[in-house]
Design a protein around this motif. Structure first.
Motif, PDB file in Angstrom:
ATOM      1  N   ALA A 431       0.831  -1.206   0.000  1.00 31.82           N
ATOM      2  CA  ALA A 431       0.000   0.000   0.000  1.00 31.82           C
ATOM      3  C   ALA A 431       0.865   1.256   0.000  1.00 31.82           C
ATOM      4  O   ALA A 431       0.550   2.243  -0.678  1.00 31.82           O
ATOM      5  N   GLU A 432       1.957   1.225   0.739  1.00 22.43           N
ATOM      6  CA  GLU A 432       2.886   2.358   0.744  1.00 22.43           C
ATOM      7  C   GLU A 432       3.511   2.545  -0.636  1.00 22.43           C
ATOM      8  O   GLU A 432       3.622   3.680  -1.134  1.00 22.43           O
ATOM      9  N   LEU A 433       3.901   1.454  -1.271  1.00 21.05           N
ATOM     10  CA  LEU A 433       4.477   1.545  -2.610  1.00 21.05           C
ATOM     11  C   LEU A 433       3.459   2.082  -3.607  1.00 21.05           C
ATOM     12  O   LEU A 433       3.780   2.886  -4.481  1.00 21.05           O
ATOM     13  N   GLY A 434       2.211   1.628  -3.468  1.00 20.89           N
ATOM     14  CA  GLY A 434       1.162   2.137  -4.341  1.00 20.89           C
ATOM     15  C   GLY A 434       0.909   3.623  -4.134  1.00 20.89           C
ATOM     16  O   GLY A 434       0.613   4.347  -5.096  1.00 20.89           O
ATOM     17  N   ARG A 435       1.019   4.072  -2.902  1.00 24.04           N
ATOM     18  CA  ARG A 435       0.835   5.515  -2.630  1.00 24.04           C
ATOM     19  C   ARG A 435       1.934   6.328  -3.290  1.00 24.04           C
ATOM     20  O   ARG A 435       1.668   7.405  -3.857  1.00 24.04           O
ATOM     21  N   ILE A 436       3.158   5.851  -3.245  1.00 21.84           N
ATOM     22  CA  ILE A 436       4.249   6.590  -3.852  1.00 21.84           C
ATOM     23  C   ILE A 436       4.081   6.664  -5.366  1.00 21.84           C
ATOM     24  O   ILE A 436       4.408   7.674  -6.000  1.00 21.84           O
ATOM     25  N   ALA A 437       3.548   5.588  -5.960  1.00 19.97           N
ATOM     26  CA  ALA A 437       3.378   5.543  -7.404  1.00 19.97           C
ATOM     27  C   ALA A 437       2.103   6.242  -7.866  1.00 19.97           C
ATOM     28  O   ALA A 437       1.844   6.320  -9.067  1.00 19.97           O
ATOM     29  N   ALA A 438       1.301   6.755  -6.940  1.00 22.28           N
ATOM     30  CA  ALA A 438       0.020   7.370  -7.308  1.00 22.28           C
ATOM     31  C   ALA A 438       0.256   8.590  -8.176  1.00 22.28           C
ATOM     32  O   ALA A 438       1.185   9.365  -7.959  1.00 22.28           O
ATOM     33  N   ARG A 439      -0.610   8.739  -9.145  1.00 14.78           N
ATOM     34  CA  ARG A 439      -0.551   9.899 -10.034  1.00 14.78           C
ATOM     35  C   ARG A 439      -1.822  10.717  -9.880  1.00 14.78           C
ATOM     36  O   ARG A 439      -2.157  11.538 -10.621  1.00 14.78           O
TER      37      ARG A 439
END
Length: 439
Positions: A431-439
């Motif tokens: 989830a943290e990785l997905g947040r960083i990759a959020a556009r």
């Protein structure tokens, strides 16, 4: 559940860059992360989405992760507040484009004096309209500053949505994990109850001393206490999930998978935080242009009609006025705007460094959690399960003691708990990785 992550850290001009590929899905056929189109630097075009009224009413009886994300986006007070801030910025943009209002003036001269000017006989009345001209570009600078602030608010709304999505994914994973721990605690109670029953039978048959039955009953009491704690934790997890929706009652039930993320590449330069820093720098530059325009001289022109009471004649009057920059040349606001640009540039550098470090740590956490899950799933849990099965059979046949059985039970419980914790850690890191990759 499998997650494959690969990272390549590359030095980029002006800051660090990190890329990662993440996959959730079939462990037999992991796929490599596909590139994500890089967002242009600077603020996006100021297009305002329509403000949506928050959803009300009860939640669905059972929530999947996709439903939880949709409900949170439709109900969350944090999103409502961010949308309201965006609507306010849009309203200020519209207001910035409005021209200054004309002024209507009425003057009466030569009355209530002395001699020929006694009374109202020599009165002269003038009715005029005055309009300040925008020759120094104040209006266009004001509009540009408002549009830049609108772009900042758009990115802040995007960040609010991304933060909320991460919180929902994390809390949903905690709720599913709490449900799994409750199921394990219930299973432990049933097993401890069975052990206590068998121990009592063996004590009654004279095979074991009474102390063994007492030990088995103590283990059962401990298992029941742990189940009560698990029940409280499970309720708290569902309540915390509902709080993200702005709902007071806890979610009735959660179901489905822990994660729903797709492979993405991470580019620190294109992260929401860096894009926000770019937008804030552009807004600071627009404010500087606005303050520079404020010190320019804009004349005001007026035209009107004058009536001379004594002769009954009418005539036109016209005039021009110009402010004099004697005391206020707006130097303080200009210096403040320049300092704001320097601060925005520093925040951008900080955002790039922080995002790069955050991505690197998240990738490492995902990889470590995945290795731990793999080890527990492939070796530790199957071995602990088999050891418990064999020890149970040996105890029933009188070839193993109760202490050996309890040790096998504790080892099995500890291994299952470790696997549950590892899966939760993997879900949180993802989830943290997905947040960083959020556009």
């Amino acid at each position: 559940m499998k997650f494959v992550a690969a990272a390549t850290l590359v030095a980029a001009a002006g800051g660090a860059f990190s890329s990662a590929s993440a996959q959730v899905g079939n462990p037999a056929s992991p796929t490599v992360g596909r590139p994500v189109s890089t967002a242009p630097a600077g603020p996006p075009s100021p297009v305002v989405p329509p403000t949506v009224s928050p959803r009300t009413g009860p939640l669905p009886g059972s929530l999947s992760l996709a439903q939880a994300l949709e409900e949170a986006n439709s109900r969350s007070p944090a999103i409502v507040a961010a949308q309201a801030e965006l609507a306010a910025a849009a309203a200020r943009t519209r207001q910035a484009g409005v021209r200054s209002n004309p002024e209507l003036s009425f003057e009466v001269e030569n009355f209530a004096g002395t001699g020929e000017l006694r009374g109202l006989r020599s009165t002269e009345a003038t009715l005029a309209v005055n309009q300040r001209l925008d020759l120094g570009g104040r209006r266009s600078a004001r509009v540009s500053a408002a549009q830049a602030e609108l772009a900042v608010q758009q990115l802040r709304l995007a960040i609010a949505r991304a933060d909320l999505s991460q919180q929902v994914r994390e809390q949903f994973a905690r709720a599913l994990t709490a449900r799994e721990r409750l199921a394990q605690a219930t299973e432990n109670v049933e097993r401890a109850r069975r052990f206590a029953r068998v121990a009592q039978i063996l004590v009654d048959a004279g095979r074991d001393p009474p102390l063994r039955a007492l030990r088995a009953r103590s283990a059962l009491a401990q298992a029941e206490a742990e189940r009560e704690v698990a029940e409280a934790d499970e309720l708290a997890a569902r309540s915390s999930l509902a709080a993200l929706f702005g709902v007071r009652e806890p979610v009735a039930e959660v179901s489905g998978q822990l994660l729903d993320l797709t492979p993405q590449l991470i580019n620190a330069e294109a992260s929401l935080e860096v894009r926000l820093a770019d937008a804030e720098r552009a807004a600071a530059e627009a404010v500087l242009r606005q303050q520079l325009a404020e010190r320019r001289l804009d004349p005001a022109v007026g035209v009107g009609v004058r009536h001379v009471r004594e002769t009954g004649d009418f005539g036109l009057v016209a005039g021009v006025s110009m402010p004099l920059q004697v005391f206020d040349r707006n130097r303080g606001n200009i210096d403040a705007a320049r300092a704001g640009i320097a601060a925005a540039e520093a925040r951008r550098a900080t955002a790039i460094a922080a995002t790069t470090a955050r991505a690197r740590n998240a990738i490492a956490n995902v990889q470590a959690a995945q290795r731990r899950v793999d080890a527990l799933e492939s070796t530790a849990v199957p071995e602990a399960t088999e050891a418990l099965r064999l020890t149970e059979r040996s105890y029933a046949e009188g070839r193993a003691t109760l202490l050996e059985l309890l040790d096998a039970q504790n080892a099995y419980t500890a291994t299952r708990t470790a696997l549950t914790d590892a899966r939760l850690a993997l879900a949180l890191a993802t989830a943290e990785l997905g947040r960083i990759a959020a556009r």
